[in-house]
Design a protein around this motif. Structure first.
Motif, PDB file in Angstrom:
ATOM      1  N   LEU A  70     -47.012  -2.169 -55.738  1.00 36.44           N
ATOM      2  CA  LEU A  70     -45.634  -2.640 -55.859  1.00 36.44           C
ATOM      3  C   LEU A  70     -44.784  -1.925 -54.811  1.00 36.44           C
ATOM      4  N   ILE A  71     -44.049  -2.704 -54.042  1.00 38.44           N
ATOM      5  CA  ILE A  71     -43.138  -2.148 -53.023  1.00 38.44           C
ATOM      6  C   ILE A  71     -41.715  -2.539 -53.375  1.00 38.44           C
ATOM      7  N   THR A  72     -40.865  -1.567 -53.654  1.00 44.59           N
ATOM      8  CA  THR A  72     -39.442  -1.873 -53.793  1.00 44.59           C
ATOM      9  C   THR A  72     -38.797  -1.801 -52.409  1.00 44.59           C
ATOM     10  N   GLY A  73     -37.761  -2.631 -52.221  1.00 47.99           N
ATOM     11  CA  GLY A  73     -37.170  -2.741 -50.889  1.00 47.99           C
ATOM     12  C   GLY A  73     -38.064  -3.537 -49.951  1.00 47.99           C
ATOM     13  N   ALA A  74     -38.800  -4.504 -50.493  1.00 47.96           N
ATOM     14  CA  ALA A  74     -39.816  -5.228 -49.718  1.00 47.96           C
ATOM     15  C   ALA A  74     -39.222  -6.173 -48.671  1.00 47.96           C
ATOM     16  N   ALA A  75     -37.937  -6.522 -48.802  1.00 50.41           N
ATOM     17  CA  ALA A  75     -37.291  -7.333 -47.767  1.00 50.41           C
ATOM     18  C   ALA A  75     -36.590  -6.453 -46.735  1.00 50.41           C
ATOM     19  N   GLY A  76     -36.730  -5.150 -46.899  1.00 51.68           N
ATOM     20  CA  GLY A  76     -36.126  -4.204 -45.967  1.00 51.68           C
ATOM     21  C   GLY A  76     -36.985  -4.005 -44.725  1.00 51.68           C
ATOM     22  N   PHE A  77     -36.482  -3.191 -43.835  1.00 53.90           N
ATOM     23  CA  PHE A  77     -37.118  -2.923 -42.543  1.00 53.90           C
ATOM     24  C   PHE A  77     -38.514  -2.308 -42.733  1.00 53.90           C
ATOM     25  N   ILE A  78     -38.573  -1.170 -43.421  1.00 54.64           N
ATOM     26  CA  ILE A  78     -39.857  -0.491 -43.611  1.00 54.64           C
ATOM     27  C   ILE A  78     -40.708  -1.246 -44.627  1.00 54.64           C
ATOM     28  N   GLY A  79     -40.084  -1.699 -45.724  1.00 50.94           N
ATOM     29  CA  GLY A  79     -40.826  -2.350 -46.795  1.00 50.94           C
ATOM     30  C   GLY A  79     -41.560  -3.600 -46.350  1.00 50.94           C
ATOM     31  N   SER A  80     -40.904  -4.439 -45.559  1.00 50.81           N
ATOM     32  CA  SER A  80     -41.547  -5.683 -45.120  1.00 50.81           C
ATOM     33  C   SER A  80     -42.688  -5.396 -44.157  1.00 50.81           C
ATOM     34  N   THR A  81     -42.495  -4.424 -43.273  1.00 54.46           N
ATOM     35  CA  THR A  81     -43.556  -4.072 -42.323  1.00 54.46           C
ATOM     36  C   THR A  81     -44.756  -3.479 -43.060  1.00 54.46           C
ATOM     37  N   ALA A  93     -45.568  -4.092 -46.200  1.00 59.54           N
ATOM     38  CA  ALA A  93     -46.200  -5.165 -46.974  1.00 59.54           C
ATOM     39  C   ALA A  93     -47.207  -5.924 -46.116  1.00 59.54           C
ATOM     40  N   HIS A  94     -46.832  -6.248 -44.872  1.00 62.43           N
ATOM     41  CA  HIS A  94     -47.761  -6.948 -43.982  1.00 62.43           C
ATOM     42  C   HIS A  94     -49.034  -6.126 -43.758  1.00 62.43           C
ATOM     43  N   ARG A  95     -48.868  -4.845 -43.517  1.00 55.44           N
ATOM     44  CA  ARG A  95     -50.037  -3.983 -43.259  1.00 55.44           C
ATOM     45  C   ARG A  95     -50.954  -3.914 -44.481  1.00 55.44           C
ATOM     46  N   LEU A  96     -50.377  -3.792 -45.667  1.00 62.08           N
ATOM     47  CA  LEU A  96     -51.188  -3.709 -46.886  1.00 62.08           C
ATOM     48  C   LEU A  96     -51.889  -5.029 -47.174  1.00 62.08           C
ATOM     49  N   LEU A  97     -51.193  -6.148 -46.936  1.00 65.05           N
ATOM     50  CA  LEU A  97     -51.821  -7.465 -47.109  1.00 65.05           C
ATOM     51  C   LEU A  97     -52.960  -7.656 -46.109  1.00 65.05           C
ATOM     52  N   ASP A  98     -52.749  -7.190 -44.877  1.00 66.80           N
ATOM     53  CA  ASP A  98     -53.807  -7.266 -43.858  1.00 66.80           C
ATOM     54  C   ASP A  98     -55.062  -6.536 -44.326  1.00 66.80           C
ATOM     55  N   ALA A  99     -54.867  -5.455 -45.087  1.00 66.57           N
ATOM     56  CA  ALA A  99     -55.986  -4.637 -45.558  1.00 66.57           C
ATOM     57  C   ALA A  99     -56.608  -5.185 -46.842  1.00 66.57           C
ATOM     58  N   GLY A 100     -56.060  -6.302 -47.371  1.00 68.54           N
ATOM     59  CA  GLY A 100     -56.658  -6.940 -48.526  1.00 68.54           C
ATOM     60  C   GLY A 100     -56.079  -6.540 -49.873  1.00 68.54           C
ATOM     61  N   HIS A 101     -54.989  -5.795 -49.868  1.00 66.25           N
ATOM     62  CA  HIS A 101     -54.360  -5.416 -51.132  1.00 66.25           C
ATOM     63  C   HIS A 101     -53.464  -6.539 -51.654  1.00 66.25           C
ATOM     64  N   GLU A 102     -53.227  -6.545 -52.953  1.00 68.38           N
ATOM     65  CA  GLU A 102     -52.205  -7.414 -53.546  1.00 68.38           C
ATOM     66  C   GLU A 102     -50.875  -6.669 -53.520  1.00 68.38           C
ATOM     67  N   VAL A 103     -49.811  -7.363 -53.184  1.00 75.98           N
ATOM     68  CA  VAL A 103     -48.496  -6.725 -53.076  1.00 75.98           C
ATOM     69  C   VAL A 103     -47.463  -7.505 -53.880  1.00 75.98           C
ATOM     70  N   LEU A 104     -46.748  -6.793 -54.737  1.00 77.77           N
ATOM     71  CA  LEU A 104     -45.551  -7.349 -55.366  1.00 77.77           C
ATOM     72  C   LEU A 104     -44.343  -6.740 -54.676  1.00 77.77           C
ATOM     73  N   GLY A 105     -43.535  -7.595 -54.050  1.00 75.39           N
ATOM     74  CA  GLY A 105     -42.293  -7.145 -53.442  1.00 75.39           C
ATOM     75  C   GLY A 105     -41.151  -7.226 -54.438  1.00 75.39           C
ATOM     76  N   TYR A 106     -40.279  -6.228 -54.400  1.00 70.55           N
ATOM     77  CA  TYR A 106     -39.134  -6.155 -55.317  1.00 70.55           C
ATOM     78  C   TYR A 106     -37.922  -5.791 -54.478  1.00 70.55           C
ATOM     79  N   ASP A 107     -36.868  -6.606 -54.532  1.00 72.16           N
ATOM     80  CA  ASP A 107     -35.701  -6.367 -53.683  1.00 72.16           C
ATOM     81  C   ASP A 107     -34.525  -7.156 -54.262  1.00 72.16           C
ATOM     82  N   ASN A 108     -33.323  -6.594 -54.163  1.00 77.15           N
ATOM     83  CA  ASN A 108     -32.158  -7.334 -54.673  1.00 77.15           C
ATOM     84  C   ASN A 108     -31.442  -8.134 -53.579  1.00 77.15           C
ATOM     85  N   LEU A 109     -31.923  -8.015 -52.325  1.00 73.44           N
ATOM     86  CA  LEU A 109     -31.357  -8.791 -51.202  1.00 73.44           C
ATOM     87  C   LEU A 109     -29.837  -8.633 -51.123  1.00 73.44           C
ATOM     88  N   ASN A 110     -29.354  -7.412 -51.286  1.00 71.15           N
ATOM     89  CA  ASN A 110     -27.897  -7.191 -51.285  1.00 71.15           C
ATOM     90  C   ASN A 110     -27.312  -7.385 -49.881  1.00 71.15           C
TER      91      ASN A 110
END
Length: 335
Positions: A4-15, A17-34
């Motif tokens: 689980l990544i909070t701030g997944a639509a953020g600068f570090i979080g989104s980058t 998430a891509h790396r973890l997905l590339d490695a085959g992990h499941e990712v839940l992104g959590y963000d309030n998009l403020n």
């Protein structure tokens, strides 16, 4: 793993998430998009993630305890990376309550969810700003950080203290990462590189605080993410060498660690601006101003602890990183 990544639509979080997905992990992104900065940029980052297999998303705030608990219950993460926060030093002078809500109340909600769901490892974003009034360079994780100079920094120091308490009381493994001035493609519009590039291209003057004299340990996004992944995969345990008579702030008898992630090659702001000018192909009109309240004159990371425990040290140079950002900016905004 399920991460689980909070701030997944953020600068570090989104980058990340891509790396973890590339490695085959499941990712839940959590963000309030403020709307602290342009939500369209957050949505653009999210749009690149949403079609990817293994990615799901929840739109909610850290302060929303019920939403946090539901996300943990539904996704059953094994590890958590908390990157969501109210960011920014200067904004903390204008809207301090936002920092208490997101960074203190929100972080407590994360800790409680991790505790009750028996999370294997919580990695969370701290900040180089915790070094505050310290002047001994480079900043080392073994240094005392009891003199913050902004409320933002105080909330990040508080996160480290809160995490240690949960590591001690409940055996929750936690790792705090003090990021040093992160920059690169898909970066934050409130940061200097983004602001300067936009204004120079538009022919607008840029505000250069401390007359361009302060130095920053600018750290490229890919290096930051590599550091996050290295530490996420290394679950801390009690430090057998911890000495309670001479306690180190960076380690503990509990499963707790703190690391710096920085390029450890500080660059003067005036030189950073020159690199942006070179990449853009245009000179900046500069408004030279004194240092802002809450800012620190210089930052430099001692990454010895990170190298010792993970074998990793950030290495991307600013001339490469700035060129990459400007190329992304021109393509994304069509300028």
């Amino acid at each position: 793993m399920r991460i689980l990544i909070t701030g997944a639509a953020g600068f570090i979080g989104s980058t990340l998430a891509h790396r973890l997905l590339d490695a085959g992990h499941e990712v839940l992104g959590y963000d309030n998009l403020n709307d602290y900065y342009d939500p369209n940029l957050k949505l653009a980052r999210l749009e690149r993630l949403q079609p990817r297999q293994g990615f799901s998303f929840v739109k909610a705030s850290l302060e929303d305890r019920a939403a946090i608990d539901q996300a943990f219950a539904d996704f059953q993460p094994q590890r958590v990376v908390n990157l969501a926060a109210q960011a920014g030093v200067r904004y903390s002078l204008e809207n301090p309550r936002a920092y208490i809500d997101a960074n203190i109340v929100g972080f407590l909600n994360i800790l409680e969810a991790c505790r009750h769901q028996n999370i294997e490892h919580l990695v969370y974003a701290s900040s180089s700003s915790v070094y505050g009034a310290n002047r001994k360079l480079p900043f080392a994780v073994e240094d005392s950080v009891d003199h913050p100079v902004s409320l933002y920094a105080a909330t990040k120091k508080s996160n480290e203290l809160m995490a240690h308490t949960y590591s001690h009381l409940f055996g929750l493994p936690t790792t705090g990462l003090r990021f040093f001035t992160v920059y690169g493609p898909w970066g934050r519009p409130d940061m200097a590189l983004f602001l300067f590039t936009r204004k120079i291209l538009a022919g607008e003057p840029i505000d250069v605080f401390n007359f361009g004299n302060h130095t920053r340990d600018f750290t490229y996004i890919d290096d930051i993410v590599e550091g996050v992944i290295r530490t996420l995969m290394r679950v801390p345990d009690a430090d057998p060498n911890f000495d309670p008579l001479q306690p180190s702030p960076a380690t503990s008898q509990a499963p707790y660690r703190v690391y710096n992630i920085g390029n450890h090659r500080p660059v003067q702001l005036s030189r950073y601006i020159e690199l942006i000018e070179e990449a853009v192909g245009k000179k900046a009109e500069k408004r030279l101003l004194p240092m802002q309240p809450g800012d620190v004159p210089d930052t430099e990371a001692d990454v010895a602890a990170l190298v010792r425990d993970t074998g990793y040290s950030p290495e991307t140079t600013v001339d490469v990183g700035v060129k990459n950002f400007v190329a992304w900016y021109r393509e994304f905004y069509g300028v």
